[in-house]
Design a protein around this motif. Sequence first.
Motif, short mmCIF file in Angstrom:
data_model
loop_
_atom_site.label_atom_id
_atom_site.label_comp_id
_atom_site.label_asym_id
_atom_site.label_seq_id
_atom_site.Cartn_x
_atom_site.Cartn_y
_atom_site.Cartn_z
N PHE A 59 57.41 57.84 125.76
CA PHE A 59 56.75 58.06 127.06
C PHE A 59 56.89 59.46 127.66
N PHE A 60 57.68 60.33 127.05
CA PHE A 60 57.96 61.60 127.72
C PHE A 60 57.32 62.75 126.97
N PRO A 61 56.30 63.40 127.56
CA PRO A 61 55.71 64.57 126.89
C PRO A 61 56.77 65.66 126.70
N VAL A 62 56.61 66.49 125.69
CA VAL A 62 57.61 67.52 125.40
C VAL A 62 57.57 68.60 126.49
N PRO A 63 58.67 68.77 127.24
CA PRO A 63 58.65 69.80 128.29
C PRO A 63 58.78 71.20 127.69
N PRO B 114 68.43 54.32 133.07
CA PRO B 114 69.34 53.65 134.00
C PRO B 114 70.41 54.57 134.57
N SER B 115 70.52 55.81 134.10
CA SER B 115 71.42 56.77 134.74
C SER B 115 70.88 58.16 134.49
N ILE B 116 71.23 59.07 135.35
CA ILE B 116 70.70 60.41 135.24
C ILE B 116 71.33 61.15 134.06
N TYR B 117 72.60 60.85 133.79
CA TYR B 117 73.22 61.47 132.62
C TYR B 117 72.49 61.03 131.35
N ARG B 118 72.20 59.75 131.27
CA ARG B 118 71.50 59.26 130.09
C ARG B 118 70.12 59.88 129.96
N ALA B 119 69.44 60.08 131.08
CA ALA B 119 68.13 60.74 131.06
C ALA B 119 68.27 62.16 130.52
N ALA B 120 69.22 62.90 131.09
CA ALA B 120 69.39 64.31 130.72
C ALA B 120 69.75 64.42 129.24
N ARG B 121 70.68 63.59 128.80
CA ARG B 121 71.13 63.64 127.40
C ARG B 121 69.97 63.34 126.45
N ALA B 122 69.22 62.29 126.74
CA ALA B 122 68.13 61.90 125.84
C ALA B 122 67.03 62.94 125.83
N ILE B 123 66.67 63.44 127.00
CA ILE B 123 65.60 64.43 127.08
C ILE B 123 65.98 65.69 126.30
N CYS B 124 67.23 66.13 126.43
CA CYS B 124 67.66 67.34 125.73
C CYS B 124 67.70 67.13 124.22
N ARG B 125 68.16 65.98 123.77
CA ARG B 125 68.19 65.73 122.33
C ARG B 125 66.77 65.64 121.76
N TYR B 126 65.91 65.02 122.53
CA TYR B 126 64.49 64.92 122.16
C TYR B 126 63.88 66.31 122.05
N MET B 127 64.20 67.18 123.02
CA MET B 127 63.65 68.54 123.00
C MET B 127 64.16 69.31 121.78
N ASP B 128 65.44 69.14 121.47
CA ASP B 128 66.00 69.79 120.27
C ASP B 128 65.23 69.34 119.03
N TYR B 129 65.04 68.04 118.93
CA TYR B 129 64.36 67.48 117.77
C TYR B 129 62.94 68.03 117.66
N LYS C 94 61.68 70.70 118.92
CA LYS C 94 61.67 72.14 118.64
C LYS C 94 61.85 72.38 117.13
N GLN C 95 62.84 71.69 116.55
CA GLN C 95 63.08 71.81 115.10
C GLN C 95 61.85 71.44 114.29
N ARG C 96 61.17 70.37 114.72
CA ARG C 96 60.07 69.84 113.93
C ARG C 96 58.70 70.36 114.37
N GLY C 97 58.68 71.17 115.43
CA GLY C 97 57.40 71.65 115.93
C GLY C 97 56.54 70.54 116.51
N ARG C 98 57.19 69.47 116.98
CA ARG C 98 56.44 68.35 117.56
C ARG C 98 56.03 68.71 118.99
N LYS C 99 54.81 68.38 119.36
CA LYS C 99 54.32 68.78 120.67
C LYS C 99 54.06 67.60 121.61
N ALA C 100 53.93 66.42 121.07
CA ALA C 100 53.54 65.28 121.92
C ALA C 100 54.41 64.07 121.61
N PRO C 101 54.53 63.15 122.56
CA PRO C 101 55.33 61.95 122.30
C PRO C 101 54.65 61.06 121.27
N VAL C 102 55.43 60.16 120.68
CA VAL C 102 54.91 59.22 119.69
C VAL C 102 54.36 58.02 120.44
#
Lengths: 482, 482
Positions: free
Chosen positions: B302-306, B456-471, B473-481
Amino acid sequence: MSLDAIFNPRSIAVVGATDSPVAAPGAPAVSFNAHTQIFLYTLIDWGYPGRVYPVNTKGDEVRGLKVYRSLRDIPGPVDYVICIIPADATPGLVQDCVAKGVKGLHLYTAGFAETGLADKSALQADLVRVARSGGVRMIGPNCMGIYQPKMGMTYGPNFPRESGNVAFISQSGSYTLLLVRAAAARGVRFSKVVSYGNASDLDEIELLDYLADDPETEIIGAYLEGAKDGPGLVRVLTKAASRKPTIIIKRGSTEAGKRGASTHTGALAGDDSVWDSMLKQAGAIRVEDFEEMADLMTTFAFFPVPRGHRAVLFGVGGGAGVRASDECEAGGLILPPIPEEMRAELARTLTTAGTMLRNPVDPGHYARDWTDMMHRLDRWEDADMLLWQIAPDIEALQSDVILQYINEMRRHTLQTFSSLKKPKAVVVHAVESDIGLKALIDTRRMCAESKVAFYPSIYRAARAICRYMDYCKQRGRKAPVR
Amino acid sequence: MSLDAIFNPRSIAVVGATDSPVAAPGAPAVSFNAHTQIFLYTLIDWGYPGRVYPVNTKGDEVRGLKVYRSLRDIPGPVDYVICIIPADATPGLVQDCVAKGVKGLHLYTAGFAETGLADKSALQADLVRVARSGGVRMIGPNCMGIYQPKMGMTYGPNFPRESGNVAFISQSGSYTLLLVRAAAARGVRFSKVVSYGNASDLDEIELLDYLADDPETEIIGAYLEGAKDGPGLVRVLTKAASRKPTIIIKRGSTEAGKRGASTHTGALAGDDSVWDSMLKQAGAIRVEDFEEMADLMTTFAFFPVPRGHRAVLFGVGGGAGVRASDECEAGGLILPPIPEEMRAELARTLTTAGTMLRNPVDPGHYARDWTDMMHRLDRWEDADMLLWQIAPDIEALQSDVILQYINEMRRHTLQTFSSLKKPKAVVVHAVESDIGLKALIDTRRMCAESKVAFYPSIYRAARAICRYMDYCKQRGRKAPVR
């Protein structure tokens, strides 16, 4: 002046009380005035024993009470004033308070030093000057004020009405709401809770000093954002901690957090490691956040001091058992393996094939009587405490009907469990589903009623129990604070 | 043989199906047979398109279906068998499966190698030998089997019936229940989920290989307790991760956890750092536990790549804002301070005095229209994403009536929020109270319906969003699945 007059007012005026709803364009219609409900209705509904006076320039009636147009119009004396009018009207009110001989003025009103604006800070300083010279103590501005169930004073209409032995003070009103709710849901009850916001007059030093002496308070908690008077704080913390468990949340350690704290109450956050050693030196227990504080309050209230760190964990197994083991160890507990002969003995009291009996002990799902097993574990010499783990999200059948059935089973099991000799607690394996969260709510309520320590996660249980044991060992404490 | 035959059976027999409740002494009365409800009723209720055959030595009827006394008595062909009879009766069943030409046998039954007992392990080995030589593939024993909504196959009666693009496999059945529920509550939908227990025949290697090729699966998750064939696992993980986001939970790192894992499925847990580098090398994303996996699945869905890590957090302030700032930074997000001029602009769109507008932005409680503010924040060049924080436990008025009112406001706000241009998510400040947890449930449901990422928590949001962004970036992915 002692704070007794503030905590025992013979009459309270709520300035700004009205039944007119606050309307906002575009938002759904509101049929109530939130602030009046929070600060006036509660006094009536909770049976505050003194006189209650609504005050509003418009006059009229609220909840059948005559509304006075000014504080000065009230015929009898007024000991305490709760102010919910805008900031620009507060200078006049403070003068009225002085004229009326008010002892305490709680300013819920915001828009002062916390804005970071020079004129607003000057306005706050003016209020303090006038109030002090006129013998009026101020709580706030920018705060929720006092929750003291014994006196029927609260700003949380759904806080417990029952009194207890735990006090909590906080610059942040939010933190008092968070902490009271988290601890109350698990059966902790409060003597006095104070949200004191910008601390323009009454501050943490005076409050901690008062609570250290307060015979109704046996455990003290505080959320601190910063301190204007470091040595003064050390002195009162040392005094409080020498008499009662004193648990402190000190946040604002990251850059963003510091910025947040300074916007919030205008306090200086300070260096984290300085705080750490200061709190240690004072003998206070520093916790990560309100959840850990609620965990510790629960432990102090309901968990007898165990002889050692060895726990038996029973209730669910599988992958959940693996995680539970990890969480126990991460928190500092040990899960000693159950010896072969005892496993064979336990196996006879149970009936399923898929059971894990090494510790964690998984007696199997659905419709079982665990009485014999629990008694056998209670007698085991090599365990110091018993943890019953419930895991609603790993039950395959999950519905409101099944939840009711399982609740009945849990009530049955809890009866036996709460009669066991070893220190014991109920812990919840991580739940995320709707029904899982409902099961957590229901089980927590059962535990609070049975005065059994309840923890929403096993890591939190292990961490709190170990910190509690450390504290009790240092202080030679042998029994929970009841 | 491809696993297609197992995932697309034309007929299913449930061996051990009965409507007789399983009674246990001392426990409250049960009026249902849990296993039959889980494994037989679901096929009927979910509209499994093939034939369903209950089998039980006692015969009779279940849910209007004739019960066959033996698998061999069934007139037509049987592709798939779900076994819920005791372990000692399984050798006969496997022979029946071979005789009947069954393609897949799912053994829910436990009491095999996971007990650690030599005779039980030997029994398991015997079953595998007979099954393999007769062309029958085995899932389990000691597992929940297959959840595949497209085929109407499930062991979770309250799992989503809608299909999706996410697959999950796990030795632990519990973990499939935990993960599916955690992710489903937030709108994630599944293609295939397999709980394969002791992995006596079908194992993670074959399953991952199949899912890497499966056109219905775009995201793969797995919970691993150990591996018998390290190089084989690396090979299929590398294949899967090269094609699809592949997210792995590997637990069992502490001593107690290792013991738990070995009791549970008889797997060797192995050294944690070896696993860590193996998973990294394969290109898989290792997560801490099922909560983080659900967070990542939600983000991928659900989260577009920021464009960057700068977030605006709005919704609540005070002490909650301080904590929120800390959690953002701990997870890897940056909260850039809002410049003076823009704060003045925001202030004009709002009406309360006690607002904090530096970021976190607190627009004030109750009955406000945040539309203008949200649009202004959406246009801010120096922010890459918007996080709306709800904090039910810091609302002073808390009751079921108020919750309904606030839900209405939230629905209103969510409508505007979900129309904004920047990547956006709803996050919940830590809640512990009954009403707070109910508010979490309600808000989560609204977000899932609106396809807005929920955490369900802001830490969990931040952690997931950052790991997603890392992924990405590595893969050149631009849009959510999607």
